[in-house]
Design a protein around this motif. Structure first.
Motif, short mmCIF file in Angstrom:
data_model
loop_
_atom_site.label_atom_id
_atom_site.label_comp_id
_atom_site.label_asym_id
_atom_site.label_seq_id
_atom_site.Cartn_x
_atom_site.Cartn_y
_atom_site.Cartn_z
N ALA A 197 -22.57 37.93 16.15
CA ALA A 197 -22.78 37.49 17.53
C ALA A 197 -23.14 38.66 18.46
O ALA A 197 -23.43 38.45 19.63
CB ALA A 197 -21.53 36.78 18.04
N GLY A 198 -23.11 39.89 17.93
CA GLY A 198 -23.54 41.03 18.73
C GLY A 198 -22.45 42.00 19.16
O GLY A 198 -22.70 42.91 19.95
N ALA A 199 -21.23 41.84 18.64
CA ALA A 199 -20.15 42.77 18.99
C ALA A 199 -20.45 44.15 18.39
O ALA A 199 -21.07 44.26 17.33
CB ALA A 199 -18.81 42.25 18.50
N ASP A 200 -19.99 45.18 19.08
CA ASP A 200 -20.14 46.55 18.58
C ASP A 200 -19.06 46.89 17.57
O ASP A 200 -19.29 47.69 16.65
CB ASP A 200 -20.08 47.54 19.75
CG ASP A 200 -21.22 47.33 20.72
OD1 ASP A 200 -22.37 47.55 20.34
OD2 ASP A 200 -20.94 46.91 21.86
N HIS A 201 -17.87 46.32 17.76
CA HIS A 201 -16.73 46.56 16.87
C HIS A 201 -15.91 45.28 16.81
O HIS A 201 -16.02 44.42 17.67
CB HIS A 201 -15.81 47.69 17.40
CG HIS A 201 -16.50 48.97 17.65
ND1 HIS A 201 -16.89 49.81 16.65
CD2 HIS A 201 -16.86 49.57 18.81
CE1 HIS A 201 -17.47 50.88 17.17
NE2 HIS A 201 -17.47 50.75 18.48
#
Length: 141
Positions: A115-119
């Motif tokens: 979904a586009g989370a960095d971490h």
């Protein structure tokens, strides 16, 4: 409305070899915590404030979207996945802020990352987790 990305608020003195004093100015970091659990929000808010950052709170993804639409800027978003109204992985803000998914279920990590989370971190997150994320942002700024 806090314009945390552009504000400068904390001065720190540093000695240089010649005995002169140089003041370094750091921007005030804003962190948005999106979690339906009041206890988690309170705990994370305390951690954020202890690191000298400014916390914003939202109970679900829809509140986070509304804050963003109202012009709120943040440097870091801590987003729970399982929430009423709109879960974390369904929120699409289109921001350049660092987004960290928070989950109690290890199998949800890939959902957040897709979904586009960095971490993605396991709940409950610790003071050390918050400390490292904020320090990373300070280093980048």
């Amino acid at each position: 409305m806090c314009q945390c990305l552009n504000s400068k608020s904390k001065e720190e003195e540093e000695e240089v070899p010649a005995g002169q004093v140089v003041k370094k100015t750091f921007k005030k970091l804003c962190v948005l915590v999106v979690d339906d659990d009041r206890s988690c929000r309170s705990l994370y808010m305390g951690f954020i404030q202890m690191r000298g950052a400014f916390p914003y709170m939202a109970e679900n993804g829809e509140e986070a979207v509304n804050l963003y639409r109202d012009g709120q800027t943040v440097n870091l978003i801590l987003m729970d996945n399982e929430m009423p109204v709109m879960d974390g992985a369904s929120v699409h803000l289109g921001v350049t802020s660092m987004i960290v998914g928070l989950t109690s279920h290890e199998d949800e990590n890939s959902v957040f990352m897709e979904a586009g989370a960095d971490h993605c971190l396991a709940k409950p997150i610790t003071f050390e987790n918050i400390y490292l994320l904020i320090e990373q942002l300070k280093d980048e700024g």
